[in-house]
Write a protein that holds these residues in place. Sequence first.
Motif, PDB file in Angstrom:
ATOM      1  N   PRO A  59      -9.942 -36.262  -9.091  1.00  0.00           N
ATOM      2  CA  PRO A  59      -9.513 -35.049  -9.800  1.00  0.00           C
ATOM      3  C   PRO A  59     -10.697 -34.125 -10.084  1.00  0.00           C
ATOM      4  N   VAL A  60     -10.396 -32.843 -10.292  1.00  0.00           N
ATOM      5  CA  VAL A  60     -11.420 -31.847 -10.631  1.00  0.00           C
ATOM      6  C   VAL A  60     -11.099 -31.304 -12.021  1.00  0.00           C
ATOM      7  N   ASP A  61     -12.008 -31.544 -12.965  1.00  0.00           N
ATOM      8  CA  ASP A  61     -11.855 -31.023 -14.325  1.00  0.00           C
ATOM      9  C   ASP A  61     -12.460 -29.629 -14.383  1.00  0.00           C
ATOM     10  N   TYR A  62     -11.845 -28.752 -15.169  1.00  0.00           N
ATOM     11  CA  TYR A  62     -12.400 -27.411 -15.346  1.00  0.00           C
ATOM     12  C   TYR A  62     -12.295 -27.027 -16.819  1.00  0.00           C
ATOM     13  N   ASP A  63     -13.205 -26.151 -17.230  1.00  0.00           N
ATOM     14  CA  ASP A  63     -13.246 -25.654 -18.597  1.00  0.00           C
ATOM     15  C   ASP A  63     -13.689 -24.196 -18.545  1.00  0.00           C
ATOM     16  N   GLY A  64     -12.764 -23.337 -18.148  1.00  0.00           N
ATOM     17  CA  GLY A  64     -13.050 -21.912 -18.029  1.00  0.00           C
ATOM     18  C   GLY A  64     -12.885 -21.433 -16.600  1.00  0.00           C
ATOM     19  N   VAL A  65     -12.370 -20.213 -16.476  1.00  0.00           N
ATOM     20  CA  VAL A  65     -12.127 -19.597 -15.168  1.00  0.00           C
ATOM     21  C   VAL A  65     -12.595 -18.144 -15.246  1.00  0.00           C
ATOM     22  N   ALA A  66     -13.218 -17.667 -14.184  1.00  0.00           N
ATOM     23  CA  ALA A  66     -13.603 -16.256 -14.079  1.00  0.00           C
ATOM     24  C   ALA A  66     -13.227 -15.784 -12.687  1.00  0.00           C
ATOM     25  N   LEU A  67     -12.772 -14.526 -12.579  1.00  0.00           N
ATOM     26  CA  LEU A  67     -12.434 -14.020 -11.253  1.00  0.00           C
ATOM     27  C   LEU A  67     -12.639 -12.526 -11.161  1.00  0.00           C
ATOM     28  N   GLU A  68     -12.789 -12.071  -9.909  1.00  0.00           N
ATOM     29  CA  GLU A  68     -12.885 -10.657  -9.548  1.00  0.00           C
ATOM     30  C   GLU A  68     -11.875 -10.422  -8.441  1.00  0.00           C
ATOM     31  N   LEU A  69     -11.160  -9.311  -8.513  1.00  0.00           N
ATOM     32  CA  LEU A  69     -10.162  -8.974  -7.507  1.00  0.00           C
ATOM     33  C   LEU A  69     -10.491  -7.602  -6.936  1.00  0.00           C
ATOM     34  N   ASP A  70     -10.677  -7.546  -5.616  1.00  0.00           N
ATOM     35  CA  ASP A  70     -10.906  -6.284  -4.911  1.00  0.00           C
ATOM     36  C   ASP A  70      -9.647  -5.943  -4.129  1.00  0.00           C
ATOM     37  N   LEU A  71      -9.252  -4.671  -4.133  1.00  0.00           N
ATOM     38  CA  LEU A  71      -8.145  -4.179  -3.310  1.00  0.00           C
ATOM     39  C   LEU A  71      -8.687  -3.091  -2.392  1.00  0.00           C
ATOM     40  N   ASN A  72      -8.285  -3.136  -1.152  1.00  0.00           N
ATOM     41  CA  ASN A  72      -8.748  -2.151  -0.168  1.00  0.00           C
ATOM     42  C   ASN A  72     -10.266  -2.035  -0.143  1.00  0.00           C
ATOM     43  N   GLY A  73     -10.971  -3.122  -0.366  1.00  0.00           N
ATOM     44  CA  GLY A  73     -12.430  -3.117  -0.319  1.00  0.00           C
ATOM     45  C   GLY A  73     -13.111  -2.585  -1.558  1.00  0.00           C
TER      46      GLY A  73
END
Length: 161
Positions: free
Chosen positions: A68-82
């Motif tokens: 299993p993979v434990d995680y404690d926090g998530v961050a993300l970036e989303l690009d549309l059309n570059g």
Amino acid sequence: MHASTPLLSSMHRLALACVCALALSGCAGLAGRDPLGVQVAGIEPLQGQGMELRMLVKLRVQNPNDTPVDYDGVALELDLNGNRFATGVSDARGTVPRFGETVLGVPVSVSALGALRQALGLASGSRLDNIPYTLRGKLSGGVAGTTRFSDKGALSLPGYP
């Protein structure tokens, strides 16, 4: 005192060799891990403030490994059309089971500039279906530390024929 210096130096070398061997054996156990699969599972609108837009990006995280993979926090970036469109973080914690999957919700903010840039792109003739996106992010925590992920694809706005 000169007689103890070579002995001390040999002990330092032995200790350093042991630490390196332990570190390498720990890394060898992680080297066989397959990367997590992360895809956008959905996007829902959230209440924004002022000129910002808010959305909940749902991520499907698949773990193709036998641990299993434990995680404690998530961050993300989303690009549309570059172009940078949205960023978000969540203090969610949990576990992606071995040979299993989970869906995480991450609230993201879209700046007024990002929304304007996309609106101008749509006004210039871009279609509302098959909008290319790039998603980058990380799951923090666990024994292996931070797990980075990325995904590329195309989104269609709900209700578009």
